[in-house]
Design an enzyme around this catalytic site. Structure first.
Site, PDB file in Angstrom:
ATOM      1  N   ASP A   1       1.129   5.007  -0.233  1.00  0.00           N
ATOM      2  CA  ASP A   1       0.445   6.301  -0.163  1.00  0.00           C
ATOM      3  C   ASP A   1       1.113   7.314  -1.088  1.00  0.00           C
ATOM      4  O   ASP A   1       2.326   7.507  -1.031  1.00  0.00           O
ATOM      5  CB  ASP A   1       0.466   6.833   1.269  1.00  0.00           C
TER       6      ASP A   1
ATOM      7  N   HIS B   1      -5.995   9.719  -0.593  1.00  0.00           N
ATOM      8  CA  HIS B   1      -6.735   9.729   0.677  1.00  0.00           C
ATOM      9  C   HIS B   1      -5.965  10.339   1.844  1.00  0.00           C
ATOM     10  O   HIS B   1      -6.487  10.386   2.952  1.00  0.00           O
ATOM     11  CB  HIS B   1      -7.244   8.323   1.016  1.00  0.00           C
TER      12      HIS B   1
ATOM     13  N   HIS C   1       0.859  -1.186   0.000  1.00  0.00           N
ATOM     14  CA  HIS C   1       0.000   0.000   0.000  1.00  0.00           C
ATOM     15  C   HIS C   1       0.890   1.229   0.000  1.00  0.00           C
ATOM     16  O   HIS C   1       1.537   1.531   1.001  1.00  0.00           O
ATOM     17  CB  HIS C   1      -0.923  -0.007   1.219  1.00  0.00           C
TER      18      HIS C   1
ATOM     19  N   ASP D   1      -7.659   1.630   2.073  1.00  0.00           N
ATOM     20  CA  ASP D   1      -7.332   2.510   3.198  1.00  0.00           C
ATOM     21  C   ASP D   1      -8.268   3.694   3.419  1.00  0.00           C
ATOM     22  O   ASP D   1      -8.336   4.201   4.531  1.00  0.00           O
ATOM     23  CB  ASP D   1      -5.875   3.006   3.048  1.00  0.00           C
TER      24      ASP D   1
END
Ligand SMILES: [Zn+2]
Length: 1046
Positions: free
Chosen positions: A53, A423, A51, A175
């Site tokens: 970001d 996000h 994941h 997420d």
């Protein structure tokens, strides 16, 4: 040292070449490339993933390269290097990659040979792109226009480089902090077969686990789009992390599998047993013989080998237990392979019609603070979306195609906007230095796109061979600062309207003089008004250096998809002075003050200075309506226990449910300004909070402009500021908020549609995201009160008849969810960020309100774009040399149709040419039943639409513009409440496969998924003479067109 590296590099190259043999040339991606499962067993789909970001604790650049390890040990370039090497070693291994902002950058840095190998992996489904957006966008604070764009951007990269095998089939929002129904609807329209996410309310999750409804069919648009917006959706068991004890990344602390039989601390059997227990425990909450485990986490796989080496062992040793009667089967898999097995399972699934907001992971931890966090970044993102659309439209209308770099320049802004939807970007949950980085990227992108607009004007403005004057921009008009209008006695403003119909708009320009002459495009004088800049505005630190004492206000009429030029000259005329003067009255004594125009009257209480009544004069509706600013004190918890949860960037948690009021000195500090075009009541609620309430001539809305900050923190309490409207409407706990700026969702206080809510936070637990509007209705009195916002904010209706919207927040405690900083924005002067924004209020009947708020929402997010030029000649000479009015449309679009997209299409690697396709999206902006007339289906014709060109060929695409709609096949799902369609009986080997890179042509299969046939209207193929399309309520239709110049 150098030589050794060279030798190692050679060895690596040789081994890569050898390994390339394992990649066959025939592509076999999609569902047919999945590893086999074992029927009759519990199949555990192990999904290796990372994941990544797109900015959070570090900037997107720092994450890519792995800088600032003191913040986080994370470098995406290493992840991709390492994973590709591991995948090449073994055909059974799988990996998914999600964030194209990172992948595209890595790809651009690779040699042809690596690219060839990676294409091979993608063609065999061993590396699979999941989601495929530029980022994994936030769902609460994003606008649908930007969501569509950021997905189309990622999809286009994948389509160009990987063809059909690069087309993502599954959405992956593991997420984001709560999930929007509109997002599900958009995903379905993009052609996704399913969605998986990681976060849902803990009460909701408990119930779903008990009832094996963690997986469901989500109806993205139950009352408008129906089936084509349905999306199979699964909530993951453990967020997006691996089971406890099975994190094999170098970043993790779990033991590897130690399988040397001679060792005293051999843990092989213990690990196997522990895993089997976990798998069976997880399986209890899911409906089929398949479960998915996310084997990875934040920035995992920088050394992919540690993960894969242990997963290899785990798979081997757990599966060996099948010899002892175990019925658990492990395999390397992907979300789409897992989804395909769910589809094969022949189950009926629960459905869901509402959304997953607000998200709470514990009783006092509601993630509803980020709906408002970083209000100025949120505004900047919204405004930049506006400018990106202007830029793309003007590039297309001017057909910039040769000597200018417009494609590259637009791409810079597209990518900046793609990154900003992440996000931890527009959501406001990043570290301060990262927020600055996002803003800087947007500013750079805007600067680049201003060049494009300039180039477009160069084509569109001149009559003949004149060179157009350069366009100058003022990015701080909202705080009344603009060098070009302040420093010149005469100037020209050219205003472009990105809407497909004529609009009127109010222009306010900071000036130094007392009277001005404003001339319209045809040489006629326009009424204007001079209004003093308030002392509250003058105090805003970002205005430093501005000389403006006044604002020049005038109304402009703008043509559809076109521009008008206005001439402005300082004047000494006594007549002008008289007309333009604004009259000043203090609000004092006990006499009420009324301001009104043709449609609206607002009455302010003479004793308090606050609003007390609003009237709709046209319909004779009178509503006692108060409006006030209040604040919550953010809970100052230390997060040591769940009950000590602090309010922070993510979490909203007032320390008590009561609001705090400002001391009632408002009256003495409030006054009214009245003039021919605009009337204002200026109110000061405290030394750091002021408001201007405006009524413009002939407008149906009242404008409330708030200026909040610096929020004081001297008493060591953080504050969360709200604007609250209070009426006597009987609303029975019900209010409505929009989802991502499109469909409205009904909210009921202290209630969730799918479980019996135990409400543990009376305020924060009732907060919902507002992207564009919130309204309440009293159906018995047939009154609706609607408030539109200029950016995403959080809001609610805590008492019947009330609407409250949080406008700004400043907090002194981290909320312990990872960001590691208090949300304490200090602004340009370090004293505390001042935020300014607007609310637009309509009071009308229920049935008439949609036509007001739908139209207004469009006017707000697609506002006209204002630029300036110097003028050294007479304006009559100007008009001889340049066009002063131009429209790109032959006729206006109907009132219920919006042109969502007009752009040259083909991405940065496609050389612009006359045959290059353009992308068009048209949208019906009303919902079913919202308006007696405007909610009806509408036809438009693409023929004879544009002035500069004719549409020659038309092809309809999916919403993400990466597939012809006629080739879209989505999996069908049976639901509990109605068996809607009968699923096919195909097996995984039948899915579309025959893709080659760099093209989008596919061989469609006809066995399992059914082709999307629920389009009621017909699009003429190339060469036909009928380009009429039908739009039904909430439809968005996407077309690739080719043009011929006229
Ligand atoms: Zn994240």
């Amino acid at each position: 040292m150098y030589n050794l590296q060279l030798v190692m590099l050679r060895l690596l190259l040789i081994s890569l070449i050898l390994l390339s043999n394992v990649v066959s040339s025939k592509s076999k991606c999609g569902y047919s490339s999945c590893n086999p499962v074992k029927d009759g067993m519990l199949n555990v789909h192990l999904v290796p993933h990372t994941h990544d970001d797109v900015g959070w604790l570090k900037t997107v650049d720092q994450y890519y390269y792995g800088a600032r390890t003191n913040y986080q040990r994370a470098g995406v370039q290493y992840i991709l290097d390492s994973v590709i090497e591991e995948l090449l070693k073994d055909k059974t291994k799988r990996f998914i990659y999600v964030e194209i902002a990172f992948f595209a950058r890595w790809w651009r840095q690779q040699h042809d040979m690596t690219r060839h190998l990676v294409r091979g992996l993608v063609n065999e489904g061993r590396l699979e792109f999941i989601l495929g957006g530029w980022c994994m966008n936030d769902e609460a604070t994003t606008h649908y226009n930007a969501i569509v764009d950021q997905h189309a951007l990622g999809f286009e990269f994948l389509r160009q480089n990987f063809g059909e095998c690069g087309r993502p089939r599954v959405a992956w929002q593991i997420d984001p902090f709560g999930h929007s129904r509109e997002q599900a609807s958009l995903f379905a329209q993009m052609g996704f077969d399913g969605l998986f996410f990681g976060r849902l309310d803990y009460q909701d999750k408990a119930k779903r686990m008990n009832t094996t409804t963690m997986e469901m069919l989500w109806r993205g648009s139950p009352t408008n789009l129906g089936k084509k917006s349905d999306l199979f959706t699964g909530a993951l068991f453990n967020g997006y992390g691996p089971p406890g004890g099975f994190c094999f990344d170098l970043l993790c602390n779990d033991d590897p599998i130690m399988d040397d039989e001679e060792m005293h601390d051999n843990n092989k059997l213990a690990k196997v047993l522990q895993f089997l227990i976990y798998a069976k425990y997880q399986a209890k909450s899911y409906a089929t013989d398949h479960i998915i485990m996310t084997m990875g986490s934040d920035f995992n796989y920088q050394n992919a080998h540690t993960w894969y080496k242990n997963l290899d062992k785990l798979i081997q040793y757990v599966n060996e237990q099948q010899n002892n009667g175990s019925k658990v089967n492990l395999l390397y898999s992907t979300p789409s392979c897992y989804l395909y097995q769910l589809n094969r399972a022949n189950k009926t699934w629960a459905t869901k019609d509402d959304d997953f907001f607000p998200y709470a992971h514990r009783p006092h931890s509601f993630w509803s603070g980020y709906f408002t966090s970083r209000p100025t970044l949120k505004e900047f993102v919204r405004k930049t979306n506006n400018f990106l659309q202007v830029c793309k439209q003007m590039d297309a209308l001017a057909q910039l195609d040769d000597d200018v770099n417009s494609t590259i320049e637009i791409q810079i802004l597209r990518e900046a906007m793609g990154v900003a939807q992440h996000h931890d970007a527009v959501s406001g949950t990043e570290k301060q230095h990262v927020a600055h980085d996002y803003a800087q990227r947007l500013a750079k992108g805007v600067y680049e796109c201003q060049k494009v607009v300039n180039d477009a004007y160069n084509r569109l403005l001149p009559k003949g061979n004149n060179k157009a004057p350069g366009q100058l921009y003022c990015n701080l008009l909202n705080i009344s600062k603009c060098d070009h209008t302040e420093n010149y006695k005469q100037f020209v403003t050219t205003i472009y309207n990105p809407l497909g119909r004529n609009v009127t708009s109010w222009i306010r320009l900071p000036v130094i003089g007392k009277a001005y002459t404003v001339i319209d495009p045809y040489g006629y004088t326009v009424t204007a008004q001079i209004i003093p800049v308030s002392s509250e505005t003058k105090r805003i630190p970002e205005r430093k250096g501005s000389l403006a004492k006044n604002e020049l206000v005038f109304k402009v009429n703008l043509p559809a998809l076109g521009f008008n030029t206005y001439f402005i000259q300082m004047s000494n005329s006594i007549l002008d002075n008289f007309i333009q003067r604004t009259y000043f009255r203090r609000l004092q004594g006990n006499g009420d003050i009324t301001i009104k125009n043709q449609f609206v009257a607002l009455i302010f209480d003479g004793s308090t200075g606050k609003l007390k009544q609003m009237q709709n004069l046209e319909r004779g509706v009178t509503l006692p309506l108060g409006q006030d600013y209040l604040y919550y004190v953010g809970h100052p918890g230390n997060n040591s226990q769940p009950k000590f949860q602090a309010s922070g960037a993510y979490i909203f948690r007032p320390n008590i449910t009561a609001t705090h009021q400002f001391r009632a000195t408002l009256k003495r500090k409030s006054y009214a300004l009245q003039g021919v075009l605009v009337q204002e009541v200026r109110q000061q609620f405290s030394s750091w909070l002021s408001q201007v309430v405006r009524l413009y001539d002939n407008e149906r809305y009242a404008e409330f402009e708030w200026t909040v900050g610096p929020i004081p923190i001297q008493n060591n309490y953080g504050k969360e500021i709200i604007s609250r409207f209070t009426s006597d409407l009987k609303t029975s706990g019900i209010f409505y908020t929009d989802a991502n700026g499109r469909e409205m969702i009904k909210r009921t206080r202290d209630h969730r549609d799918t479980w019996n809510l135990n409400q543990t936070e009376e305020i924060a637990g009732n907060y919902y995201p507002i992207n564009s509007r919130i309204y309440i209705q009293d159906t018995a009195r047939d009154i609706q009160l609607t408030v539109l916002t200029d950016r995403s904010q959080g809001g609610s209706s805590i008492q019947d008849g009330q609407v409250e919207i949080m406008v700004h927040r400043r907090l002194l405690h981290d909320d312990s969810l990872g960001v590691g900083e208090a949300l304490n924005e200090t602004g340009a002067d370090g004293k505390g960020l001042v935020a300014r924004g607007k609310h637009y209020v309509f009071l009308d009947t229920v049935s008439n309100s949609a036509s007001l708020h739908r139209d207004m929402a469009l006017r707000l997010y697609m506002a006209p774009s204002v630029s300036f030029s110097e003028i050294t000649t007479k304006q009559t000479d100007w008009r001889k040399k340049y066009r002063t009015s131009w429209s790109g449309l032959k006729k206006q679009l109907p009132d219920n149709v919006h042109m969502l997209t007009l752009e040259q299409w083909g991405g940065p690697t496609v050389k612009p040419s006359p045959t290059q396709p353009y992308l068009l999206r048209f949208e019906h902006i009303y919902e079913n039943g919202e308006d007696p007339l405007l909610s009806k289906p509408v036809n438009i014709s693409l023929q004879d639409m544009f002035v500069p060109f004719e549409v020659e060929t038309v092809e309809e695409l999916t919403l993400g513009a990466n597939l012809q709609l006629s080739k879209l096949q989505r999996l069908n799902w049976m639901t509990l409440d109605s068996v809607r369609t009968v699923k096919g009986t195909g097996n995984p080997a039948t899915e579309t496969g025959n893709a080659t890179t760099n093209t989008s042509n596919t061989t469609t299969n006809t066995s399992n998924p059914t082709t999307n046939t629920d389009r009621s209207s017909f699009v003429a193929p190339s060469g036909a003479n009928n380009f009429t399309i039908t739009l039904k309520p909430m439809d968005i239709r996407t077309f690739q067109v080719t043009l011929k110049k006229v």
